[in-house]
Design a protein around this motif. Sequence first.
Motif, PDB file in Angstrom:
ATOM      1  N   SER A  12     -65.611 -61.460  45.239  1.00  0.00           N
ATOM      2  CA  SER A  12     -65.980 -61.174  46.633  1.00  0.00           C
ATOM      3  C   SER A  12     -65.513 -62.320  47.538  1.00  0.00           C
ATOM      4  O   SER A  12     -65.422 -63.475  47.120  1.00  0.00           O
ATOM      5  N   THR A  13     -65.245 -61.971  48.779  1.00  0.00           N
ATOM      6  CA  THR A  13     -64.768 -62.969  49.744  1.00  0.00           C
ATOM      7  C   THR A  13     -65.809 -64.077  49.920  1.00  0.00           C
ATOM      8  O   THR A  13     -65.464 -65.264  49.942  1.00  0.00           O
ATOM      9  N   ILE A  14     -67.092 -63.700  50.044  1.00  0.00           N
ATOM     10  CA  ILE A  14     -68.131 -64.726  50.235  1.00  0.00           C
ATOM     11  C   ILE A  14     -68.290 -65.541  48.952  1.00  0.00           C
ATOM     12  O   ILE A  14     -68.458 -66.766  48.988  1.00  0.00           O
ATOM     13  N   ALA A  15     -68.206 -64.871  47.781  1.00  0.00           N
ATOM     14  CA  ALA A  15     -68.326 -65.583  46.501  1.00  0.00           C
ATOM     15  C   ALA A  15     -67.231 -66.641  46.356  1.00  0.00           C
ATOM     16  O   ALA A  15     -67.486 -67.734  45.837  1.00  0.00           O
ATOM     17  N   LYS A  16     -66.028 -66.306  46.810  1.00  0.00           N
ATOM     18  CA  LYS A  16     -64.928 -67.288  46.677  1.00  0.00           C
ATOM     19  C   LYS A  16     -65.220 -68.536  47.511  1.00  0.00           C
ATOM     20  O   LYS A  16     -64.957 -69.654  47.072  1.00  0.00           O
ATOM     21  N   ALA A  17     -65.773 -68.331  48.715  1.00  0.00           N
ATOM     22  CA  ALA A  17     -66.139 -69.495  49.544  1.00  0.00           C
ATOM     23  C   ALA A  17     -67.251 -70.293  48.865  1.00  0.00           C
ATOM     24  O   ALA A  17     -67.232 -71.529  48.859  1.00  0.00           O
ATOM     25  N   PHE A  18     -68.216 -69.578  48.256  1.00  0.00           N
ATOM     26  CA  PHE A  18     -69.306 -70.266  47.556  1.00  0.00           C
ATOM     27  C   PHE A  18     -68.753 -71.035  46.343  1.00  0.00           C
ATOM     28  O   PHE A  18     -69.141 -72.185  46.091  1.00  0.00           O
ATOM     29  N   THR A  19     -67.843 -70.413  45.614  1.00  0.00           N
ATOM     30  CA  THR A  19     -67.254 -71.065  44.434  1.00  0.00           C
ATOM     31  C   THR A  19     -66.540 -72.355  44.832  1.00  0.00           C
ATOM     32  O   THR A  19     -66.689 -73.399  44.169  1.00  0.00           O
ATOM     33  N   ARG A  20     -65.772 -72.285  45.913  1.00  0.00           N
ATOM     34  CA  ARG A  20     -65.082 -73.498  46.382  1.00  0.00           C
ATOM     35  C   ARG A  20     -66.101 -74.610  46.642  1.00  0.00           C
ATOM     36  O   ARG A  20     -65.897 -75.756  46.242  1.00  0.00           O
ATOM     37  N   SER A  21     -67.216 -74.239  47.282  1.00  0.00           N
ATOM     38  CA  SER A  21     -68.201 -75.265  47.687  1.00  0.00           C
ATOM     39  C   SER A  21     -68.869 -75.915  46.480  1.00  0.00           C
ATOM     40  O   SER A  21     -69.089 -77.127  46.480  1.00  0.00           O
ATOM     41  N   VAL A  22     -69.197 -75.133  45.454  1.00  0.00           N
ATOM     42  CA  VAL A  22     -69.872 -75.761  44.304  1.00  0.00           C
ATOM     43  C   VAL A  22     -68.873 -76.425  43.360  1.00  0.00           C
ATOM     44  O   VAL A  22     -69.208 -77.409  42.687  1.00  0.00           O
ATOM     45  N   ALA A  23     -67.641 -75.931  43.326  1.00  0.00           N
ATOM     46  CA  ALA A  23     -66.605 -76.595  42.528  1.00  0.00           C
ATOM     47  C   ALA A  23     -66.406 -78.022  43.027  1.00  0.00           C
ATOM     48  O   ALA A  23     -66.252 -78.967  42.237  1.00  0.00           O
ATOM     49  N   GLU A  24     -66.453 -78.192  44.344  1.00  0.00           N
ATOM     50  CA  GLU A  24     -66.230 -79.523  44.932  1.00  0.00           C
ATOM     51  C   GLU A  24     -67.366 -80.499  44.623  1.00  0.00           C
ATOM     52  O   GLU A  24     -67.209 -81.703  44.790  1.00  0.00           O
ATOM     53  N   ASP A  40     -58.976 -65.379  37.266  1.00  0.00           N
ATOM     54  CA  ASP A  40     -58.127 -66.460  36.742  1.00  0.00           C
ATOM     55  C   ASP A  40     -57.622 -67.349  37.885  1.00  0.00           C
ATOM     56  O   ASP A  40     -57.621 -68.587  37.780  1.00  0.00           O
ATOM     57  N   ALA A  41     -57.211 -66.711  38.970  1.00  0.00           N
ATOM     58  CA  ALA A  41     -56.702 -67.476  40.125  1.00  0.00           C
ATOM     59  C   ALA A  41     -57.832 -68.315  40.741  1.00  0.00           C
ATOM     60  O   ALA A  41     -57.630 -69.485  41.091  1.00  0.00           O
ATOM     61  N   THR A  42     -59.033 -67.724  40.849  1.00  0.00           N
ATOM     62  CA  THR A  42     -60.173 -68.473  41.404  1.00  0.00           C
ATOM     63  C   THR A  42     -60.552 -69.633  40.487  1.00  0.00           C
ATOM     64  O   THR A  42     -60.899 -70.726  40.951  1.00  0.00           O
ATOM     65  N   ALA A  43     -60.460 -69.411  39.167  1.00  0.00           N
ATOM     66  CA  ALA A  43     -60.779 -70.473  38.206  1.00  0.00           C
ATOM     67  C   ALA A  43     -59.800 -71.640  38.353  1.00  0.00           C
ATOM     68  O   ALA A  43     -60.215 -72.816  38.339  1.00  0.00           O
ATOM     69  N   ALA A  44     -58.521 -71.336  38.524  1.00  0.00           N
ATOM     70  CA  ALA A  44     -57.518 -72.403  38.690  1.00  0.00           C
ATOM     71  C   ALA A  44     -57.810 -73.195  39.960  1.00  0.00           C
ATOM     72  O   ALA A  44     -57.743 -74.432  39.976  1.00  0.00           O
ATOM     73  N   ASP A  45     -58.167 -72.492  41.021  1.00  0.00           N
ATOM     74  CA  ASP A  45     -58.481 -73.147  42.291  1.00  0.00           C
ATOM     75  C   ASP A  45     -59.727 -74.029  42.142  1.00  0.00           C
ATOM     76  O   ASP A  45     -59.760 -75.164  42.624  1.00  0.00           O
ATOM     77  N   ALA A  46     -60.757 -73.493  41.434  1.00  0.00           N
ATOM     78  CA  ALA A  46     -62.002 -74.255  41.243  1.00  0.00           C
ATOM     79  C   ALA A  46     -61.731 -75.539  40.450  1.00  0.00           C
ATOM     80  O   ALA A  46     -62.254 -76.610  40.780  1.00  0.00           O
ATOM     81  N   SER A  47     -60.904 -75.434  39.423  1.00  0.00           N
ATOM     82  CA  SER A  47     -60.581 -76.621  38.614  1.00  0.00           C
ATOM     83  C   SER A  47     -59.852 -77.657  39.457  1.00  0.00           C
ATOM     84  O   SER A  47     -60.147 -78.862  39.378  1.00  0.00           O
ATOM     85  N   ALA A  48     -58.925 -77.193  40.288  1.00  0.00           N
ATOM     86  CA  ALA A  48     -58.171 -78.119  41.138  1.00  0.00           C
ATOM     87  C   ALA A  48     -59.093 -78.824  42.132  1.00  0.00           C
ATOM     88  O   ALA A  48     -58.825 -79.947  42.558  1.00  0.00           O
TER      89      ALA A  48
END
Length: 245
Positions: A12-24, A40-48
């Motif tokens: 989800s669009t909101i989930a991706k923003a949330f994932t970015r915030s907690v990954a950081e 997979d793409a979101t996971a790569a972004d979260a790791s980065a």
Amino acid sequence: MNDTWIILGASSTIAKAFTRSVAETGAHVILAGRRMDDLDATAADASARGAAGATPVMFDARDPATFQQIVDTAVATGGTVSCAVFVGSMPAQDAIDADPSLIDGTITDSLTGPARFLQMLAPLMEAQGDGAIVGVGSVAGDRGRVGNYVYGAAKAGFATYLSGLRNALGRHGVHVLTVKPGPVDTAMTAGLGKQPFMTTADAVVADIHKALAKKRNVLYTKLIWWPVMTIIKLIPEPIFKKMSI
Ligand SMILES: NC(=O)c1ccc[n+]([C@@H]2O[C@H](COP(=O)([O-])OP(=O)(O)OC[C@H]3O[C@@H](n4cnc5c(N)ncnc54)[C@H](OP(=O)(O)O)[C@@H]3O)[C@@H](O)[C@H]2O)c1
């Protein structure tokens, strides 16, 4: 030990923003959803961005056989588990009028699927005596409106479920936050045109983190929706039934 966030409905669009915030913050993210290429793409972004780990895992709200593996994957990280629920679907009310069988999936995606998953997760959360559950409902759940009352009914049920879960888990140290967004500029609202008090996924996520820090129970985002929905809920039914808001 790092926190572990299960993100249910991670595409989800909101989930991706949330994932970015907690990954950081260095959390481990368990990305649960139906579209593995997108996860997979979101996971790569979260790791980065600094996530301690980012694990895509299959989740279909309509297939409970996918649920246990998500819990097991979270436990295996060894971190304090929290969960944020973004899954939901909103078929147009006229599509439902034409095909009432769409009701089943709508209720499963926003209510019974997430509730069954959270019920499976609850014993783990209770035992750890810590962590948070973020459940995304909607202002649409506050009153049945002519334009989307099946979606609204699912979100109303989910809000009531979360209220009870808060009652059950709050006494064991688990914080349960119900989020009620108004319109957000995401895939779900694409094509609906300009909506009142529209906001962005990043703004919703910023509000979620503030509400978590303050241990709020219910969050309206934007905040203007709290007085707006308070007034809408006060309109007497004989008047409300003639309105098309
Ligand atoms: N956008 C708004 O204006 C708004 C307002 C109030 C509340 N909300 C709520 O906010 C949450 C996030 O929505 P969004 O705005 O970010 O829209 P979105 O991008 O359309 O996200 C909806 C998510 O639900 C997932 N989903 C739907 N059915 C599923 C199923 N059976 N199993 C697994 N996943 C399923 C979708 O997965 P796929 O990618 O696989 O389809 C997608 O990840 C939803 O609960 C929505 O109801 C949104």
